[in-house]
Design a protein around this motif. Structure first.
Motif, PDB file in Angstrom:
ATOM      1  N   ASN A 146      -9.848  18.005   3.105  1.00 47.47           N
ATOM      2  CA  ASN A 146      -9.985  17.489   1.747  1.00 47.47           C
ATOM      3  C   ASN A 146     -10.590  18.535   0.818  1.00 47.47           C
ATOM      4  OD1 ASN A 146      -8.984  15.119   2.758  1.00 47.47           O
ATOM      5  ND2 ASN A 146     -10.811  13.890   2.386  1.00 47.47           N
ATOM      6  N   LYS A 206      -6.660   5.403  -3.602  1.00 44.98           N
ATOM      7  CA  LYS A 206      -7.425   4.796  -2.515  1.00 44.98           C
ATOM      8  C   LYS A 206      -8.738   4.220  -3.036  1.00 44.98           C
ATOM      9  CE  LYS A 206      -8.002   6.974   1.325  1.00 44.98           C
ATOM     10  NZ  LYS A 206      -8.274   8.099   2.265  1.00 44.98           N
ATOM     11  N   TYR A 236       3.730  15.075  -4.874  1.00 45.57           N
ATOM     12  CA  TYR A 236       2.518  14.593  -4.231  1.00 45.57           C
ATOM     13  C   TYR A 236       1.303  15.296  -4.815  1.00 45.57           C
ATOM     14  CZ  TYR A 236      -1.210  14.332  -0.757  1.00 45.57           C
ATOM     15  OH  TYR A 236      -2.423  14.166  -0.143  1.00 45.57           O
ATOM     16  N   SER A 237       0.239  14.520  -5.026  1.00 50.93           N
ATOM     17  CA  SER A 237      -1.014  15.074  -5.521  1.00 50.93           C
ATOM     18  C   SER A 237      -2.158  14.500  -4.693  1.00 50.93           C
ATOM     19  CB  SER A 237      -1.224  14.707  -6.993  1.00 50.93           C
ATOM     20  OG  SER A 237      -2.561  14.913  -7.385  1.00 50.93           O
ATOM     21  N   TYR A 238      -2.927  15.396  -4.069  1.00 49.20           N
ATOM     22  CA  TYR A 238      -4.066  14.956  -3.264  1.00 49.20           C
ATOM     23  C   TYR A 238      -5.052  14.153  -4.097  1.00 49.20           C
ATOM     24  CZ  TYR A 238      -8.792  15.293  -1.405  1.00 49.20           C
ATOM     25  OH  TYR A 238     -10.067  14.996  -1.028  1.00 49.20           O
ATOM     26  N   LYS A 256       0.825  -1.203   0.000  1.00 47.41           N
ATOM     27  CA  LYS A 256       0.000   0.000   0.000  1.00 47.41           C
ATOM     28  C   LYS A 256       0.864   1.260   0.000  1.00 47.41           C
ATOM     29  CE  LYS A 256      -3.540   0.236   2.826  1.00 47.41           C
ATOM     30  NZ  LYS A 256      -4.317   0.428   4.079  1.00 47.41           N
ATOM     31  N   GLN A 293      -4.559  12.464  -6.832  1.00 43.16           N
ATOM     32  CA  GLN A 293      -3.991  11.165  -7.164  1.00 43.16           C
ATOM     33  C   GLN A 293      -4.073  10.205  -5.975  1.00 43.16           C
ATOM     34  OE1 GLN A 293       0.400  10.674  -7.650  1.00 43.16           O
ATOM     35  NE2 GLN A 293      -0.108  10.021  -9.734  1.00 43.16           N
ATOM     36  N   TRP A 294      -3.784  10.725  -4.785  1.00 44.25           N
ATOM     37  CA  TRP A 294      -3.857   9.925  -3.555  1.00 44.25           C
ATOM     38  C   TRP A 294      -5.250   9.339  -3.372  1.00 44.25           C
ATOM     39  CZ3 TRP A 294      -0.496   8.365   0.319  1.00 44.25           C
ATOM     40  CH2 TRP A 294      -1.075   7.935   1.514  1.00 44.25           C
ATOM     41  N   GLU A 295      -6.275  10.191  -3.525  1.00 47.79           N
ATOM     42  CA  GLU A 295      -7.652   9.742  -3.345  1.00 47.79           C
ATOM     43  C   GLU A 295      -8.079   8.780  -4.460  1.00 47.79           C
ATOM     44  OE1 GLU A 295      -9.613  10.073  -0.858  1.00 47.79           O
ATOM     45  OE2 GLU A 295      -8.342  11.405   0.312  1.00 47.79           O
ATOM     46  N   ARG A 315       0.722   3.905  -3.023  1.00 47.38           N
ATOM     47  CA  ARG A 315       0.167   5.235  -2.779  1.00 47.38           C
ATOM     48  C   ARG A 315       1.206   6.353  -2.877  1.00 47.38           C
ATOM     49  NH1 ARG A 315      -4.362   4.709   2.062  1.00 47.38           N
ATOM     50  NH2 ARG A 315      -5.671   3.123   1.043  1.00 47.38           N
ATOM     51  N   HIS A 316       2.447   5.989  -3.146  1.00 44.37           N
ATOM     52  CA  HIS A 316       3.497   7.003  -3.301  1.00 44.37           C
ATOM     53  C   HIS A 316       4.204   6.855  -4.652  1.00 44.37           C
ATOM     54  CE1 HIS A 316       2.906   6.977   1.075  1.00 44.37           C
ATOM     55  NE2 HIS A 316       3.371   8.220   1.058  1.00 44.37           N
TER      56      HIS A 316
END
Length: 256
Positions: A148, A117, A108-110, A93, A112-114, A97-98
């Motif tokens: 968020n 997930k 980092y992109s919020y 994970k 992309q992270w979501e 996620r990275h």
């Protein structure tokens, strides 16, 4: 002892404790029975962090780790999964996620992270606000939702707008109380709390921790009031509110 061997020793001890020759109390535990301890240990870690005590933090993190190993051992006995499965899943994970660290993405992109997930759960991202974790305590959930929303630009520019919103929500609560409509009162009280959580973000305060500290402060002061009253041979339930307030102010002055 290196980290790997130390961890293996911990897992081995947990296995022994759950065995027929182990501890009666440990053998009786289930995933459900351990739930209160998991929450308790997490909060004790937070308390150690607040105190800035490294020795206490080390101990409390160990107690929290014990809960993970405990649950893993119970699951292994059910042939569900074991501690190595947990570690593998977590490792995968973290890498997944990275992508900006382990892949080709840049930074980092919020969003992309979501999206990652959501895809992990076989879902598509329905909203830029992300997946709502309803298991969080209410104040923490509100803060996370607001963070968020802020990531995509839906936020106040500075404190002034937040202050005005808090004042607005307080007035709306006052009006709702005048009507006596309990449904409306509940709604407006929630709106006021939500606005206060929003303010907490702008002044760098964690609302969950802040409220817990204030509650602990109240408990400590109340106990001090009880002690003073007892020293004078009086009973707290026999005193008027005005008299109690005098004792309260005395204790409060001693704290400052």
């Amino acid at each position: 002892m290196n980290a790997g061997k130390a961890f293996e020793k911990l897992v081995e001890i947990m296995h022994i404790l759950r065995s027929d020759d182990g501890c009666e109390w440990d053998r009786k535990q289930t995933h459900a029975s351990l739930k209160p301890y998991l929450i308790e240990e997490a909060y004790e870690v937070l308390h150690a962090i607040d105190k800035g005590d490294d020795e206490e933090l080390k101990e409390e993190l160990g107690d929290l780790l014990l809960q993970v190993v405990f649950h893993a051992q119970i699951a292994a006995e059910r042939d569900a999964f074991d501690i190595s499965d947990i570690i593998k899943k977590l490792t995968n994970k973290l890498v997944r996620r990275h992508p900006h660290v382990f892949g080709e993405s840049e930074g980092y992109s919020y969003r992309q992270w979501e999206e990652i997930k959501a895809s992990e759960k076989g879902k598509k991202m329905k909203s830029v606000i992300g997946e709502i974790n309803r298991a969080l305590p209410a104040l923490s959930l509100a803060r996370r939702v607001q963070e968020n929303a802020s990531e995509v630009g839906f936020d106040w520019k500075d404190n002034s707008g937040v202050y005005e919103k808090v004042k607005e929500e307080f007035k709306e609560l006052e009006e709702a109380i005048k009507t006596g409509d309990q449904r409306k009162i509940d709604e407006e009280f929630g709106d006021l709390l939500f606005s206060l959580v929003n303010l907490s973000r702008f002044i760098s305060v964690d609302p969950e921790i802040s409220l817990r500290r204030s509650t602990e402060k109240f408990v400590n002061r109340f106990r001090a009031v009880e002690s003073l009253i007892k020293e004078e041979g009086l009973k707290i339930e026999k005193l008027s509110l005005e008299e109690l307030d005098t004792y309260w102010n005395k204790v409060k002055e001693g704290d400052e």
